[in-house]
Design an enzyme around this catalytic site. Sequence first.
Site, mmCIF file in Angstrom:
data_model
loop_
_atom_site.group_PDB
_atom_site.id
_atom_site.type_symbol
_atom_site.label_atom_id
_atom_site.label_comp_id
_atom_site.label_asym_id
_atom_site.label_seq_id
_atom_site.Cartn_x
_atom_site.Cartn_y
_atom_site.Cartn_z
ATOM 1 N N GLU A 109 37.529 40.954 50.177
ATOM 2 C CA GLU A 109 37.635 40.695 51.624
ATOM 3 C C GLU A 109 38.840 41.411 52.228
ATOM 4 O O GLU A 109 38.780 41.911 53.344
ATOM 5 C CB GLU A 109 37.700 39.190 51.872
ATOM 6 N N GLU A 129 32.090 33.822 45.329
ATOM 7 C CA GLU A 129 32.460 32.480 45.773
ATOM 8 C C GLU A 129 31.363 31.444 45.545
ATOM 9 O O GLU A 129 31.642 30.286 45.265
ATOM 10 C CB GLU A 129 32.846 32.498 47.249
HETATM 11 N N1 T1G Z 1 42.644 32.175 40.859
HETATM 12 C C1 T1G Z 1 43.504 31.672 39.943
HETATM 13 N N2 T1G Z 1 43.490 32.005 38.621
HETATM 14 C C2 T1G Z 1 42.561 32.876 38.222
HETATM 15 C C3 T1G Z 1 41.617 33.442 39.110
HETATM 16 C C4 T1G Z 1 41.699 33.058 40.490
HETATM 17 N N3 T1G Z 1 40.866 33.566 41.415
HETATM 18 N N4 T1G Z 1 40.818 34.281 38.401
HETATM 19 C C5 T1G Z 1 41.260 34.228 37.130
HETATM 20 N N5 T1G Z 1 42.292 33.398 37.018
HETATM 21 C C6 T1G Z 1 43.051 33.109 35.788
HETATM 22 C C7 T1G Z 1 42.195 32.441 34.736
HETATM 23 O O1 T1G Z 1 42.171 31.038 34.945
HETATM 24 C C8 T1G Z 1 42.948 32.818 33.475
HETATM 25 O O2 T1G Z 1 44.097 31.990 33.436
HETATM 26 C C9 T1G Z 1 43.448 34.218 33.778
HETATM 27 O O3 T1G Z 1 43.442 34.343 35.218
HETATM 28 C C10 T1G Z 1 42.566 35.296 33.190
HETATM 29 O O4 T1G Z 1 41.227 35.005 33.635
HETATM 30 C C11 T1G Z 1 38.738 33.279 50.662
HETATM 31 C C12 T1G Z 1 39.285 31.889 48.476
HETATM 32 C C13 T1G Z 1 38.903 38.108 37.427
HETATM 33 C C14 T1G Z 1 36.759 38.638 36.228
HETATM 34 O O5 T1G Z 1 35.847 33.788 41.660
HETATM 35 O O6 T1G Z 1 35.904 36.018 37.558
HETATM 36 O O7 T1G Z 1 38.503 34.404 46.795
HETATM 37 O O8 T1G Z 1 43.397 30.632 31.436
HETATM 38 O O9 T1G Z 1 40.302 34.594 31.316
HETATM 39 O O10 T1G Z 1 37.883 37.356 31.393
HETATM 40 O O11 T1G Z 1 36.712 34.019 49.833
HETATM 41 O O12 T1G Z 1 38.912 35.648 35.876
HETATM 42 O O13 T1G Z 1 44.863 32.659 31.159
HETATM 43 O O14 T1G Z 1 45.770 30.600 32.328
HETATM 44 O O15 T1G Z 1 38.773 34.893 33.352
HETATM 45 O O16 T1G Z 1 39.524 39.180 32.188
HETATM 46 C C15 T1G Z 1 36.915 34.364 44.103
HETATM 47 C C16 T1G Z 1 37.323 34.431 39.347
HETATM 48 C C17 T1G Z 1 37.841 33.198 44.277
HETATM 49 C C18 T1G Z 1 37.072 35.424 40.479
HETATM 50 C C19 T1G Z 1 38.885 38.238 34.966
HETATM 51 N N6 T1G Z 1 37.235 35.060 42.874
HETATM 52 N N7 T1G Z 1 37.870 35.074 38.177
HETATM 53 O O17 T1G Z 1 38.208 37.821 33.819
HETATM 54 O O18 T1G Z 1 40.110 36.833 32.442
HETATM 55 S S1 T1G Z 1 37.479 32.302 45.742
HETATM 56 C C20 T1G Z 1 36.657 34.673 41.709
HETATM 57 C C21 T1G Z 1 37.069 35.810 37.339
HETATM 58 C C22 T1G Z 1 38.052 33.313 46.984
HETATM 59 C C23 T1G Z 1 38.022 33.750 49.420
HETATM 60 C C24 T1G Z 1 38.035 32.700 48.339
HETATM 61 C C25 T1G Z 1 37.727 36.358 36.106
HETATM 62 C C26 T1G Z 1 38.066 37.853 36.217
HETATM 63 P P1 T1G Z 1 44.566 31.428 32.004
HETATM 64 P P2 T1G Z 1 40.007 35.272 32.642
HETATM 65 P P3 T1G Z 1 38.890 37.862 32.370
#
Ligand code: T1G
Length: 699
Positions: A109, A129
Site C-alpha cells: 500500500e 490481509e
Molecule cells: N507484523 C509483525 N511481525 C511479523 C509480520 C508482520 N506483518 N510478518 C512477519 N512477522 C514476524 C513473524 O512473526 C516472525 O517473528 C518473523 O517476522 C519472521 O516471519 C493496513 C495493517 C513476510 C512472507 O500479512 O507473510 O498490512 O516468530 O517466520 O517465513 O493493510 O512473515 O521470528 O518472532 O513468517 O520468511 C499484512 C505476514 C499485514 C504478511 C516472511 N502482511 N507475514 O515469511 O518469516 S496487515 C502480512 C508473512 C496490514 C494494512 C494492514 C511472512 C513473510 P518471530 P516468518 P518468513
Amino acid sequence: MNDSQRPPVRVNVVDGVALVLIDNPPVNAAGHAVRAGLLDAVQRADSDPAVKAIVIAGEGRTFVAGGDIREFGKPPLEPHLPDVCNAIEASRKPVVAALHGTALGGGLEIALACHARVLDAGARVGLPEVKLGLIPGAGGTQRLPRLTGMLNALDMIAGGRQVKAAEALDLGLADLVVDSGLRERAIALALSLAGKPPRRTGELAVREYSAGEFEAARAAIAKKARGQISPLKAVEVTALAARLPLREGLVRERAMFVELMNGAQSRGLRHTFFAERELSRVPGLESVAPRGFDSIGVIGAGTMGAGIAVALADAALNVIIVETSAAALDAGRARVQSTYERQLKSGRISEPECAARLARMTFAEGLEALSSCDIVVEAVFEDMAVKQDLFRRLAPIAKPGAVLATNTSYLDVNAIAAAGGRARDVIGLHFFAPANIMRLLEIVRGADSAPDAVATGLALAKRLGKIPVVCGVCDGFVGNRILAAFRQQAEFALEDGALPHEVDAAMEAFGFPMGPFAVSDLSGLDIGWARRKRLAASRDPGARYASRVADKLCEMGRFGQKTGAGWYLYENGKRVNDPLVEKLIRDVSAELGIQRKANGADAIQRNIRAAMVNEGARILAEGIAPRALDIDMALIHGFGYPAWRGGPMFEAGEIGLPTILKDVEALHEASGNGWEPAPLLVKLARSGGSFADAKSSMN
Ligand code: T1G
C-alpha cells in the site's frame, strides 16, 4: 549500533534524490516508529529545495512486509498508515518505491501511493490481509484497481495471493523490473520524473470491466470463503473504487478495516498466524541443537512411504527407500513417478526439477541400505508386532546417532522404541496423508526420546515446510484423539435424530471443508472398524457406544467411496443420500428406544465443538500437548478446523469457558461415561482462567 538503536527510517540525500531507507528487522513491519519516521522523511524531503525526487526502499531481506500485526487490537497510534500513504501520494516531488523481498499488505500500500514502482526480479507483492480476517486498510482496495483493473484487483485482494515481479509488470503494478541495481535504477527513474507532474494513483480511473465477470468472481470468492467474511467484504469495498472518488473510498475502506480488526474472525486468524510461528519454540527445547541430517531412509514404499519420500526429495534431501521385495519396490517407484507426473502435468514443477527430485531417490531391498542414513522413517503396516520386529532388526543396522522414527498414527511409540533397544533415538513422525501435501506433522516424544532427537524432528519439519506439533504418547496423539471425540458425537447425533447429510451440512457450515461422514467415506470405514475391534475388549461397558450404525455398514462391506457405498451411495462419482442408511439409522434408534428429535445445525456444532475442547483440555492436563496452541494448530492443519476460528481451544476462550463447560455438561448428560467435564476445563471455567495460561505437565 544494534537493531534497537538504529533509527527505523533513515534518509540520505544524494544528487538531489532523497533515499528513504526503512530499517525495522526482521520484515520492516510498518509499526508506529516506521510510520512516524516515514511520514517525517517524506514531508521533509518534499519541502527541501535541495531534493528533486524521492525513493523509498527497505533494508534487510525485504521491503515492508505489512503493518505490524503485533500492534493489532491495541489502541492505534497516529500517524495511521493511510495518512502516511496519502502524504506520499500528495508529494509534489516524484516518489518511487524500490521493492525487493515480499512487499505485502501495508508495504504494498505504501508502494501503491508512490508515483512509480521498481521491482527486483525476485520480488513478490500482495495484499494478504484477508488471511488475517481483514481487508487492506491503507488504500489498497482503492488504489490497486486503479492500476490493475477491477478483476485483477479482486483476485489479489480477496484471494490474498502473492504476485511475482513479472506478473506485477504485466498487471501495471510495476513500472520496471530489474535483475540488479534496484536502488540505482529507482533513483534514475525518480530523477527522470523530476519536474513533471506526479502520476498519482488515486487520480487514475478504474478501467471498464464486465459486470458479469465481476459477479462471477464474487460468486467464486463467496464459495471459497466457507464462512469467512473478510473476502466478501474485500469485494464489496474494492468495488467502490469504480464508483467513488479516492477520498470517499478510503473512508469506507478504513471503516470496514477497523470493524474487521475488532471482530472475532480476525482475532482467530491472528492467533493462528502467531501460533504457527510459535510451534517450533517448544518449552524446554529452545536451546537443544538438533542432530545433523542429509540422508533420510524410508522403510516401506506404500502410499504413506512414497508420500514421505516425495516430501523429503521435494525438500532437496537424499532419500533411500527400502522394501522387502523387488515387486514392492517397483510398486513404490511407480507411486512416486505418478505423483511427479501429476505435478508435471499441473505445471507445479518443471521437467528439470522433476528429474532432480527423482535423482535424489534411491530404491533398495533390505535394511542394510540404510546404514548411513541420519534419520530413518518407517511407514510399514500399522501393526505393533510388525513395527516392533522392524525396530529390532533396524537397531543394529542404523548408524549410532541416527534418529529412528515411526510413522504410526496411534500405536504406542514407547512400546515400539523399547523393541529396538535404542529408545533415546526413537521418536514418532506422524505424517498425514497425502504426506507430501498435508502440512501437519505430529512429532511424538517417547518417554525416553532424547531431547535432541525431538529437536531433530522439529528441524526436519521446518526443512519440509511442515506445521510441527510436538506431542506425547497416547492413543491418537493430539489430532486423531480429538477427531475420535468429534466422530463419536457425530454418530450420536445420528442415533438421536439427525441424518449423515444433515451432520455433514452442519459441520461444513461451521467451516470444515468436508463433513465427518463424507470424510469417513473418503478415508474408508474399515480403518475405524479395525480399531474398534482392536479396542473392543477394553471398552467401558458403561459408556454409550457410538458406532452401531458404522459397524453394520462395515458388516455389509460398505467401506465408503472405495466400495461404492458407505454412509452415502456413490453413483458416477457423485455422492448421494442412501435411504437404506436412513432406515438403518432409524432402526438403531428404535432398538435403543431413542425418541428421535432433529437436532439443528447449531446444536450439532456446539456438541461437537464441546467434545473437541473437552478432549483438548484432557490432552493439555495429561501433558500430551505442550500448549493449547499446539492443539489448535493440529486441528486446523490436520483436520480443516476453520483457521478463522483460531482452533478449538482459542475459540473456547472467545466463547467463554463457562459456556463451553455448560455444553460439556449437556454432553455428559446425553452420552454418559467418558464424557465427564475435564477437571482442567472445570477449574479454568470457574476461576476465569484460560487455556493459553494453562501449564502443560509436558513442560
Ligand atoms: N507484523 C509483525 N511481525 C511479523 C509480520 C508482520 N506483518 N510478518 C512477519 N512477522 C514476524 C513473524 O512473526 C516472525 O517473528 C518473523 O517476522 C519472521 O516471519 C493496513 C495493517 C513476510 C512472507 O500479512 O507473510 O498490512 O516468530 O517466520 O517465513 O493493510 O512473515 O521470528 O518472532 O513468517 O520468511 C499484512 C505476514 C499485514 C504478511 C516472511 N502482511 N507475514 O515469511 O518469516 S496487515 C502480512 C508473512 C496490514 C494494512 C494492514 C511472512 C513473510 P518471530 P516468518 P518468513
